[in-house]
Design a protein around this motif. Structure first.
Motif, short mmCIF file in Angstrom:
data_model
loop_
_atom_site.label_atom_id
_atom_site.label_comp_id
_atom_site.label_asym_id
_atom_site.label_seq_id
_atom_site.Cartn_x
_atom_site.Cartn_y
_atom_site.Cartn_z
N VAL A 2 58.70 32.28 61.12
CA VAL A 2 58.46 31.77 59.77
C VAL A 2 58.18 32.94 58.83
N GLN A 3 58.95 33.00 57.74
CA GLN A 3 58.68 34.00 56.71
C GLN A 3 58.58 33.30 55.36
N LEU A 4 57.54 33.63 54.61
CA LEU A 4 57.30 33.07 53.30
C LEU A 4 56.96 34.22 52.36
N VAL A 5 57.76 34.40 51.32
CA VAL A 5 57.56 35.53 50.40
C VAL A 5 57.43 35.00 48.98
N GLU A 6 56.23 35.12 48.43
CA GLU A 6 55.96 34.63 47.08
C GLU A 6 56.28 35.69 46.04
N SER A 7 56.60 35.24 44.85
CA SER A 7 56.81 36.14 43.72
C SER A 7 56.52 35.38 42.43
N GLY A 8 56.39 36.12 41.33
CA GLY A 8 56.21 35.50 40.03
C GLY A 8 54.81 35.60 39.46
N GLY A 9 53.87 36.11 40.22
CA GLY A 9 52.52 36.26 39.71
C GLY A 9 52.47 37.28 38.58
N ASP A 10 51.51 37.07 37.67
CA ASP A 10 51.40 37.95 36.51
C ASP A 10 50.06 37.72 35.83
N SER A 11 49.82 38.45 34.78
CA SER A 11 48.65 38.24 33.93
C SER A 11 49.09 37.51 32.67
N VAL A 12 48.40 36.42 32.34
CA VAL A 12 48.75 35.64 31.16
C VAL A 12 47.48 35.25 30.42
N GLN A 13 47.66 34.85 29.16
CA GLN A 13 46.54 34.36 28.37
C GLN A 13 46.30 32.88 28.65
N PRO A 14 45.09 32.42 28.40
CA PRO A 14 44.83 30.97 28.54
C PRO A 14 45.83 30.16 27.72
N GLY A 15 46.28 29.06 28.30
CA GLY A 15 47.29 28.23 27.64
C GLY A 15 48.71 28.62 27.98
N GLY A 16 48.88 29.74 28.64
CA GLY A 16 50.21 30.22 28.99
C GLY A 16 50.79 29.52 30.22
N SER A 17 52.01 29.93 30.56
CA SER A 17 52.73 29.33 31.69
C SER A 17 53.30 30.41 32.59
N LEU A 18 53.44 30.06 33.84
CA LEU A 18 54.10 30.91 34.83
C LEU A 18 54.85 30.02 35.81
N ARG A 19 55.89 30.58 36.39
CA ARG A 19 56.56 29.89 37.51
C ARG A 19 56.56 30.81 38.71
N LEU A 20 55.97 30.33 39.78
CA LEU A 20 55.96 31.06 41.03
C LEU A 20 57.12 30.59 41.90
N SER A 21 57.63 31.51 42.71
CA SER A 21 58.70 31.19 43.66
C SER A 21 58.27 31.62 45.05
N CYS A 22 58.82 30.96 46.03
CA CYS A 22 58.57 31.31 47.43
C CYS A 22 59.88 31.20 48.19
#
Length: 114
Positions: free
Chosen positions: A1-21
């Motif tokens: 089993v391999q799981l590799v996450e990406s998409g993390g970042d620094s954002v301001q409150p109210g912002g959006s992000l999309r993480l992928s695995c």
């Protein structure tokens, strides 16, 4: 089993992000998949799950703001995070199974601050 996450970042409150695995090494399309997180000095927690048959589940802390989804053709799990709050700051993990059991990825850092 391999799981590799990406998409993390620094954002301001109210912002959006999309993480992928990106998942490999197991029949992704048949597995219940989840996202978990661990904030500084706190235990890991489960926050969202997808049962591979059209049902999604969410912890109360993220319900209405986060959306879990998956691309079974490409073995990718997503987490769309909207209206982020400082208390969402954590390392986010992709994992197999429900709750805290199963295989976990290495995590991706999300920081929410002004």
């Amino acid at each position: 089993v391999q799981l590799v996450e990406s998409g993390g970042d620094s954002v301001q409150p109210g912002g959006s992000l999309r993480l992928s695995c990106a998942a490999s090494g197991f029949p992704f399309g048949t597995y219940y998949m989840s996202w978990g997180r661990q904030a500084p000095l706190k235990p890991r927690e489960w926050i969202a799950g997808d049962n591979a048959r059209g049902r999604t589940d969410y912890a109360d802390s993220v319900k209405g703001r986060f959306t879990i989804s998956r691309d079974n053709n490409n073995n990718i799990l997503y987490l769309q995070m909207n209206n982020l709050k400082p208390e969402d700051t954590a390392v986010y993990y992709c994992k197999t199974g429900t709750g805290l059991s199963g295989n976990w990825g290495q995590g991706t850092q999300v920081t929410v601050s002004p």
